[in-house]
Design an enzyme around this catalytic site. Structure first.
Site, PDB file in Angstrom:
ATOM      1  N   ALA A  47       0.857  -1.189   0.000  1.00 40.46           N
ATOM      2  CA  ALA A  47       0.000   0.000   0.000  1.00 40.46           C
ATOM      3  C   ALA A  47       0.897   1.245   0.000  1.00 40.46           C
ATOM      4  O   ALA A  47       2.113   1.135   0.194  1.00 40.46           O
ATOM      5  CB  ALA A  47      -0.890  -0.035   1.235  1.00 40.46           C
ATOM      6  N   GLN A 100       1.630   3.562   2.095  1.00 35.60           N
ATOM      7  CA  GLN A 100       2.507   3.777   3.263  1.00 35.60           C
ATOM      8  C   GLN A 100       3.106   2.443   3.720  1.00 35.60           C
ATOM      9  O   GLN A 100       3.243   2.189   4.920  1.00 35.60           O
ATOM     10  CB  GLN A 100       1.718   4.409   4.413  1.00 35.60           C
ATOM     11  CG  GLN A 100       1.548   5.911   4.302  1.00 35.60           C
ATOM     12  CD  GLN A 100       2.859   6.678   4.485  1.00 35.60           C
ATOM     13  OE1 GLN A 100       3.787   6.227   5.137  1.00 35.60           O
ATOM     14  NE2 GLN A 100       2.926   7.848   3.874  1.00 35.60           N
ATOM     15  N   SER A 101       3.474   1.576   2.790  1.00 39.05           N
ATOM     16  CA  SER A 101       3.885   0.213   3.136  1.00 39.05           C
ATOM     17  C   SER A 101       5.187   0.155   3.942  1.00 39.05           C
ATOM     18  O   SER A 101       6.250   0.578   3.466  1.00 39.05           O
ATOM     19  CB  SER A 101       4.056  -0.596   1.845  1.00 39.05           C
ATOM     20  OG  SER A 101       4.636  -1.856   2.133  1.00 39.05           O
ATOM     21  N   ASN A 102       5.087  -0.423   5.140  1.00 39.74           N
ATOM     22  CA  ASN A 102       6.299  -0.712   5.920  1.00 39.74           C
ATOM     23  C   ASN A 102       7.101  -1.816   5.245  1.00 39.74           C
ATOM     24  O   ASN A 102       8.325  -1.826   5.296  1.00 39.74           O
ATOM     25  CB  ASN A 102       5.921  -1.200   7.321  1.00 39.74           C
ATOM     26  CG  ASN A 102       5.180  -0.151   8.105  1.00 39.74           C
ATOM     27  OD1 ASN A 102       5.637   0.971   8.227  1.00 39.74           O
ATOM     28  ND2 ASN A 102       4.017  -0.519   8.637  1.00 39.74           N
ATOM     29  N   CYS A 135       7.391  -2.499   2.033  1.00 43.70           N
ATOM     30  CA  CYS A 135       8.206  -1.984   0.919  1.00 43.70           C
ATOM     31  C   CYS A 135       9.463  -1.298   1.465  1.00 43.70           C
ATOM     32  O   CYS A 135      10.561  -1.522   0.964  1.00 43.70           O
ATOM     33  CB  CYS A 135       7.399  -1.006   0.065  1.00 43.70           C
ATOM     34  SG  CYS A 135       6.172  -1.811  -0.993  1.00 43.70           S
TER      35      CYS A 135
END
Ligand code: PLP
Length: 345
Positions: free
Chosen positions: A80, A82-84, A86
């Site tokens: 998403a 705000q992906s942690n 990624c």
């Protein structure tokens, strides 16, 4: 369980702390029915390696070792806006001298803003090589395969890390966590009665369950859904836990009844703030100086608090909250978390 035959990169030195939360316990107990309220303990997986830690680090230790064994030079993953996950994958790539590309799914339309703060800012600071943005409901695997095909045309080799790092190999990271916990319970003389963990792409919940079953750790696990109600979430967790024990070659059938989750606290939508999340983030910050995040751990802790207030836990039960990280996204939701915008309960 023997994990030694699976190649692993190490991104954290030693175990993450297992701690009692005295002031948070007291504050929570004051809001529980008289004579109830659990003792709350925390597993600081927000302090894992790969700036600034979080549950994806444990999964990536096994996934990146596999990528290196296959000769990959670039990690490709998805998430998403705000992906942690990624961000953690990008950090692992940097550590290994690899490149990293993302496919970002706009689960909430128009929610990806390249100039946004939080993890988006870190994507740029850490130097992601390329980001492909796709609309909600896109086939993420196909989109990542396209990125891999583009790299292959340049003579490069991509390795696809699944969303959330949640496949059987990634789940081994939480088998390792189960073993780390078992050792800490013994060494610290701590008796935990129940574990509360977030349940999203399910590698954490499923891997931990597989690790508990395989190591005969007889502590029930309660998942708090971050995007799904139990009817949709539990089958995913069950599948993940079974895939993990199968990968380990163990003759274990994960009982359906061992998979328990609650779904109320993720509403109104994945990643969209609610008032219970704001309360949880504020209370833990102001009693223990520990930061939760708005998308995952704030809602997961709100679930623990909500269950406690309903009398779900026995009085003085020792409950362990797994802190899965996520603090960078606080900065993408500052006004909400400070209570400056009106939110639904
Ligand atoms: C990804 C994530 C979770 C959910 O873990 P899964 O293994 O995807 O179920 C929980 N907390 C944080 C902070 C996360 O980034």
């Amino acid at each position: 369980m023997d994990l030694s035959r699976f190649p692993r990169r190490r991104y954290t030195q030693g175990p993450t702390p297992l701690e009692f939360l005295p002031r948070f316990t007291e504050a929570l107990r004051a809001s529980c029915p008289a004579g109830s309220g659990p003792n709350v303990w925390i597993k600081r997986d927000d302090m894992l390696g790969l700036t600034p830690g979080g549950n994806k680090t444990r999964k990536l230790e096994f996934l990146v070792a596999d990528a290196l064994a296959q000769g990959a030079d670039t990690l490709i993953t998805c998430g998403a806006p705000q992906s942690n996950h990624c961000r953690a994958t990008l950090c692992a790539a940097i550590k290994e001298g690899m490149k990293c590309r993302f496919v970002i799914e706009e689960r909430v339309p128009k929610s990806y803003k390249p100039e946004a703060s939080g993890n988006n800012f870190l994507f740029r600071l850490l130097g992601v090589e390329a980001i492909t943005v796709v609309p909600a409901g896109s086939n993420m695997l196909e989109a990542m395969q396209q990125v891999a095909a583009d790299l292959a045309k340049e003579g490069r080799k991509g390795y696809i890390v699944p969303g959330g790092g949640s496949n059987a190999l990634g789940g081994l990271g939480y088998v390792a966590c189960a073993q780390e916990l078992q050792q800490q319970f013994f060494e610290q003389g701590v008796q935990i009665d129940r574990v509360v963990v977030g349940s999203g792409s399910s590698g954490t919940h499923g891997g931990l369950l597989a690790g508990f079953m395989g190591n005969h750790i007889n502590i029930p696990i309660v998942g708090i859904g971050v995007s799904r109600d139990p009817v949709d979430q539990n089958p995913l967790v069950h599948k993940e836990a079974q895939a993990v024990v199968d990968l380990l070659g163990l003759d274990i059938t994960i009982p359906r009844a061992a998979v328990v989750s609650y779904g109320d606290w993720w509403r109104p939508k994945y990643s969209v703030p609610n008032a219970a999340m704001v309360e949880a983030v504020q209370v833990l910050a102001r009693t223990e100086a520990i930061l939760l995040d708005p998308v995952y751990t704030g809602k997961i802790m709100a679930g623990l608090m909500g269950l406690a207030r309903k009398g779900f836990f026995r009085a003085d039960e020792n409950v362990l909250f797994i802190h899965t990280g996520g603090a960078p996204s606080l900065h993408a939701y500052e006004a909400e978390v400070l209570g400056l915008t009106e939110l639904t309960a």
